[in-house]
Design an enzyme around this catalytic site. Structure first.
Site, PDB file in Angstrom:
ATOM      1  N   LYS A  10      65.918  44.021 165.143  1.00  0.00           N
ATOM      2  CA  LYS A  10      65.032  43.449 164.113  1.00  0.00           C
ATOM      3  C   LYS A  10      65.810  42.428 163.298  1.00  0.00           C
ATOM      4  O   LYS A  10      67.034  42.563 163.105  1.00  0.00           O
ATOM      5  CB  LYS A  10      64.408  44.514 163.208  1.00  0.00           C
ATOM      6  N   PRO A 106      74.628  43.956 168.640  1.00  0.00           N
ATOM      7  CA  PRO A 106      75.870  44.208 167.892  1.00  0.00           C
ATOM      8  C   PRO A 106      75.689  45.360 166.903  1.00  0.00           C
ATOM      9  O   PRO A 106      74.611  45.543 166.339  1.00  0.00           O
ATOM     10  CB  PRO A 106      76.126  42.894 167.159  1.00  0.00           C
ATOM     11  N   VAL A 107      76.771  46.125 166.719  1.00  0.00           N
ATOM     12  CA  VAL A 107      76.741  47.318 165.866  1.00  0.00           C
ATOM     13  C   VAL A 107      77.151  46.926 164.432  1.00  0.00           C
ATOM     14  O   VAL A 107      77.979  46.026 164.253  1.00  0.00           O
ATOM     15  CB  VAL A 107      77.723  48.369 166.452  1.00  0.00           C
ATOM     16  N   ALA A 109      75.494  45.346 162.065  1.00  0.00           N
ATOM     17  CA  ALA A 109      75.290  43.905 162.067  1.00  0.00           C
ATOM     18  C   ALA A 109      74.129  43.449 161.189  1.00  0.00           C
ATOM     19  O   ALA A 109      73.943  42.258 160.976  1.00  0.00           O
ATOM     20  CB  ALA A 109      75.039  43.437 163.510  1.00  0.00           C
ATOM     21  N   GLY A 110      73.302  44.402 160.698  1.00  0.00           N
ATOM     22  CA  GLY A 110      72.085  44.005 159.962  1.00  0.00           C
ATOM     23  C   GLY A 110      70.935  43.743 160.913  1.00  0.00           C
ATOM     24  O   GLY A 110      69.894  43.206 160.525  1.00  0.00           O
ATOM     25  N   LEU A 111      71.115  44.129 162.184  1.00  0.00           N
ATOM     26  CA  LEU A 111      70.084  43.878 163.205  1.00  0.00           C
ATOM     27  C   LEU A 111      69.304  45.150 163.548  1.00  0.00           C
ATOM     28  O   LEU A 111      68.493  45.147 164.489  1.00  0.00           O
ATOM     29  CB  LEU A 111      70.733  43.320 164.483  1.00  0.00           C
ATOM     30  N   GLY A 113      70.187  47.855 164.999  1.00  0.00           N
ATOM     31  CA  GLY A 113      70.441  48.360 166.352  1.00  0.00           C
ATOM     32  C   GLY A 113      70.287  49.870 166.447  1.00  0.00           C
ATOM     33  O   GLY A 113      69.593  50.381 167.324  1.00  0.00           O
ATOM     34  N   GLY A 114      70.910  50.595 165.512  1.00  0.00           N
ATOM     35  CA  GLY A 114      70.801  52.058 165.497  1.00  0.00           C
ATOM     36  C   GLY A 114      69.348  52.473 165.273  1.00  0.00           C
ATOM     37  O   GLY A 114      68.830  53.364 165.957  1.00  0.00           O
ATOM     38  N   SER A 115      68.696  51.815 164.327  1.00  0.00           N
ATOM     39  CA  SER A 115      67.296  52.157 164.023  1.00  0.00           C
ATOM     40  C   SER A 115      66.411  51.917 165.240  1.00  0.00           C
ATOM     41  O   SER A 115      65.507  52.705 165.527  1.00  0.00           O
ATOM     42  CB  SER A 115      66.778  51.302 162.870  1.00  0.00           C
ATOM     43  N   ASP A 148      64.936  51.721 158.459  1.00  0.00           N
ATOM     44  CA  ASP A 148      64.379  50.676 159.326  1.00  0.00           C
ATOM     45  C   ASP A 148      63.681  51.245 160.562  1.00  0.00           C
ATOM     46  O   ASP A 148      63.109  50.493 161.354  1.00  0.00           O
ATOM     47  CB  ASP A 148      65.489  49.719 159.796  1.00  0.00           C
TER      48      ASP A 148
HETATM   49  O1  C5P Z   1      68.033  54.857 155.399  1.00  0.00           O
HETATM   50  P1  C5P Z   1      69.362  54.374 155.913  1.00  0.00           P
HETATM   51  O2  C5P Z   1      70.235  55.488 156.383  1.00  0.00           O
HETATM   52  O3  C5P Z   1      69.238  53.264 156.892  1.00  0.00           O
HETATM   53  O4  C5P Z   1      70.077  53.732 154.646  1.00  0.00           O
HETATM   54  C1  C5P Z   1      71.465  53.550 154.563  1.00  0.00           C
HETATM   55  C2  C5P Z   1      71.852  53.393 153.104  1.00  0.00           C
HETATM   56  O5  C5P Z   1      71.379  52.139 152.598  1.00  0.00           O
HETATM   57  C3  C5P Z   1      71.262  54.427 152.172  1.00  0.00           C
HETATM   58  O6  C5P Z   1      72.083  55.544 152.070  1.00  0.00           O
HETATM   59  C4  C5P Z   1      71.188  53.684 150.862  1.00  0.00           C
HETATM   60  O7  C5P Z   1      72.451  53.693 150.221  1.00  0.00           O
HETATM   61  C5  C5P Z   1      70.925  52.251 151.278  1.00  0.00           C
HETATM   62  N1  C5P Z   1      69.500  51.882 151.213  1.00  0.00           N
HETATM   63  C6  C5P Z   1      68.901  51.646 149.974  1.00  0.00           C
HETATM   64  N2  C5P Z   1      67.580  51.273 149.929  1.00  0.00           N
HETATM   65  C7  C5P Z   1      66.856  51.113 151.051  1.00  0.00           C
HETATM   66  C8  C5P Z   1      67.457  51.343 152.319  1.00  0.00           C
HETATM   67  C9  C5P Z   1      68.776  51.725 152.364  1.00  0.00           C
HETATM   68  O8  C5P Z   1      69.534  51.769 148.930  1.00  0.00           O
HETATM   69  N3  C5P Z   1      65.579  50.723 150.967  1.00  0.00           N
END
Ligand code: C5P
Length: 305
Positions: A10, A106-107, A109-111, A113-115, A148
């Site tokens: 994404k 890429p890991v 990366a803001g993409l 990937g895990g999600s 995500d």
């Molecule tokens: O939900 P996820 O595990 O992807 O989020 C990783 C971290 O990013 C959360 O522990 C939180 O610190 C931060 N986060 C946030 N607000 C969001 C999504 C993620 O603060 N809407």
């Protein structure tokens, strides 16, 4: 039974952070788009459990290939978290899963990937085990796995609000080429969120303008409004992000932006040969550079109500 699914990356074509919630998460307003860069998830599902992870909970979930040597093959892997969340919610027991991940995204990366991988596991299990869960249940399950994940279950072009789990479908992204470039360093998502002071965000994305441009199939209108508020809160010394943006724009991108919590930068092109040229140019300095295209809603069976 063996089934394989594609887990699309994404990108955030806009990302605004509205407020911090009491639970520590942030309230977002972001437009997300699936792109053709994808991982491949294969699940071999048999009845009868063995002694792997989750065996005690009535199902045996093993990661036979995590896709990268540095990725865990136990409960810390998001594909295991997703499978366990699915089994816990549905109450289904007595199955043994062998999950393999072919990693192309890429890991860190803001993409997403895990999600995307977690979401793909939920789609595959919903199909293999014929549970036919409804949309809201898939979203609820997904959000227990990661912020995500709900978007990545459905894909396409969506406005995400709340943690990202309040999803509204938007007009599809006009056809275009997207060059994705990840510099070598990583940002920690929680650390980057900690740097955000919502009151100090001076410029915000024109989310409504992008939504209008999407409805008008206007790629220039979308590309010139790409905006991510995280870019104003980056740690010092990460000038590669600016550098990549300039390189993309110098090579005729219509617009460029960092995706999610970075550090990947993307550029939008309406011309394939220009996109290819930019891709080749960036690859000289950044190995993890890819040419991709927008992908529409993911086709899978779920109950719409
Ligand atoms: O939900 P996820 O595990 O992807 O989020 C990783 C971290 O990013 C959360 O522990 C939180 O610190 C931060 N986060 C946030 N607000 C969001 C999504 C993620 O603060 N809407």
């Amino acid at each position: 039974m063996i089934e394989t699914g594609l887990a699309y990356a994404k990108i955030n074509i806009s990302l605004d952070i509205i407020s911090k919630m009491d639970n520590g998460y942030h309230n977002l307003k972001t437009i997300m788009q699936s792109v053709s860069l994808c991982d491949e998830i294969t699940i071999e599902c048999n009845s009868g459990t063995g002694s792997g992870i989750g065996g005690s909970s009535g199902n045996d979930v093993r990661v036979v290939d995590a896709g990268r040597s540095f990725l865990p093959n136990d409960e810390r892997n998001i594909v295991v978290k997703a499978a366990k969340a699915f089994f816990t919610y549905t109450g289904i027991t007595g199955y043994s899963l062998k999950i393999s991940v072919k990693k192309n995204i890429p890991v860190c990366a803001g993409l997403g990937g895990g999600s995307a991988d977690g979401a793909c596991v939920l789609r595959l299990l919903n199909n293999i085990l014929g549970t036919n869960l409804d949309r809201d249940t898939m979203i609820k399950l997904g959000s227990t796995v990661g912020s995500d994940v709900p978007f990545c279950i459905f894909g396409g072009t969506m406005l995400g609000e709340g943690r990202g789990e309040i999803l509204s479908e938007l007009s599809p992204m006009p056809s275009c080429y997207i060059v994705i470039c990840k510099p070598l360093f990583n940002f920690s998502t929680p650390e980057l969120f900690k740097r955000i002071n919502c009151k100090k965000i001076k410029i915000r994305p024109d989310t409504d303008g992008i939504i209008t441009a999407l409805s008008g199939n206007n790629i220039q209108g979308v590309a010139r409004r790409l905006y991510n508020v995280f870019e104003d809160f980056l740690p010092r010394g990460k000038s590669d992000i600016e550098e990549i943006k300039y390189k993309l724009l110098d090579n005729d991108a219509l617009g460029a932006v960092m995706t999610g919590s970075g550090p990947t930068v993307l550029g939008v092109f309406d011309d394939k040969s220009q996109a290819l040229r930019a891709c080749d140019e960036l690859k000289k300095d950044y190995e993890e550079t890819y040419l991709s295209e927008p992908v529409g809603k993911i086709n899978f069976t779920y109950r719409s109500i």
